[in-house]
Design an enzyme around this catalytic site. Structure first.
Site: not given
Length: 274
Positions: A76-77, A173, A208
């Site tokens: 997990d980043v 976002y 995607t």
């Protein structure tokens, strides 16, 4: 198969599917070996399925089919310690790092958010802090190697103009993708003396799993009070294919862009100039 990246090693986050897998394949086609990481599990506030270990295994198989080496690990980043351990193990196995592609990201926009504050926090954690973590775990090794390099941060058209909508996820976002530009510019200045270039790529909608089949996002996009027509393209194409973004990543990773650093590169079918 090309050879513009022959002998180089690329560290890619979010590599199990979508853009990340596309970047891994394209860089491998150009001769690079790959260190690939992905979370491979769900995040509670994200309303669509994230990649799984089978997806990551498929990326490994596709890169190996190109006769390139690949080191893959589930990480997990958001977990800097685990990311550092995965990076260090990949570098030890493959022999260094020349290219970093900070690609991992989430877009959990939906019409009815269960927890506006939590989803905002999660988007910032993955899309901004995750990018910070990715560069931080790699940069000292890149500097120590003394062979320069290229760092590519995947932002968004939402890093150029506000297109995220009214939800906590949408605001998060846009804020996170603008924040990525700040990281890009600051790191470009900090790393320039080491011949390490840092740039950001700003895609419009890409075909995607994060976008296609994500019914929660589709509902948010369809709500004119939320996002409306703010993300339609100028050129007559609804969505780009991941390979179009990978073309830009491969160019920024190569010597063809050796004097390009500190730039925001839109691959957006003209969306941001509408």
């Amino acid at each position: 198969m090309g050879s513009t990246l022959e002998g180089r090693i690329a560290f890619i986050t979010g590599a199990a599917r979508g853009q990340g897998r596309s970047h891994a394949i394209r860089l491998a086609e150009e001769g690079a070996d790959i260190i690939a990481v992905d979370i491979c599990t769900s995040i509670e506030s994200v309303p669509y399925p994230l990649a799984d270990e089978e997806d990551l295994a498929e990326t490994v198989a596709l890169v190996e089919k190109l006769d390139r080496r690949i080191f893959a690990r589930v990480v997990d980043v958001r977990d800097k310690g685990a990311l550092q351990a995965a990076f260090d193990a990949g570098v030890a196995e493959l022999g260094g790092v020349d290219i970093v592609v900070a690609n991992a990201g989430i877009a959990p926009q939906q019409s009815n958010e269960p927890d506006r504050d939590q989803v905002f926090t999660d988007v910032i954690a993955v899309n901004l802090i995750g990018v910070w973590n990715t560069v931080e775990v790699a940069r000292e090794r890149m500097i120590a190697q003394g062979r320069g390099g290229s760092i590519v941060l995947i932002s968004s058209t939402a890093g150029i103009k506000a297109v995220g909508g009214s939800s906590g996820a949408g605001i998060g976002y846009t804020a996170s993708k603008h924040g990525v530009v700040g990281l890009m510019r600051q790191y470009a200045i900090l790393l320039g003396e080491h011949r390490i270039r840092v740039n950001s790529v700003h895609p419009t909608g890409v075909s995607t799993p994060m976008v296609v089949g994500n019914t929660a996002l589709a509902e948010a996009l369809a709500d004119p009070s939320n996002m409306g027509n703010s993300i339609s393209n100028l050129l007559p194409i609804e969505m780009l294919e991941p390979a179009e973004i990978s073309n830009a990543v491969a160019w920024l990773a190569s010597d063809e862009s050796r004097y390009v650093t500190g730039v925001m590169l839109p691959v957006d079918a003209g969306m941001t100039i509408k």
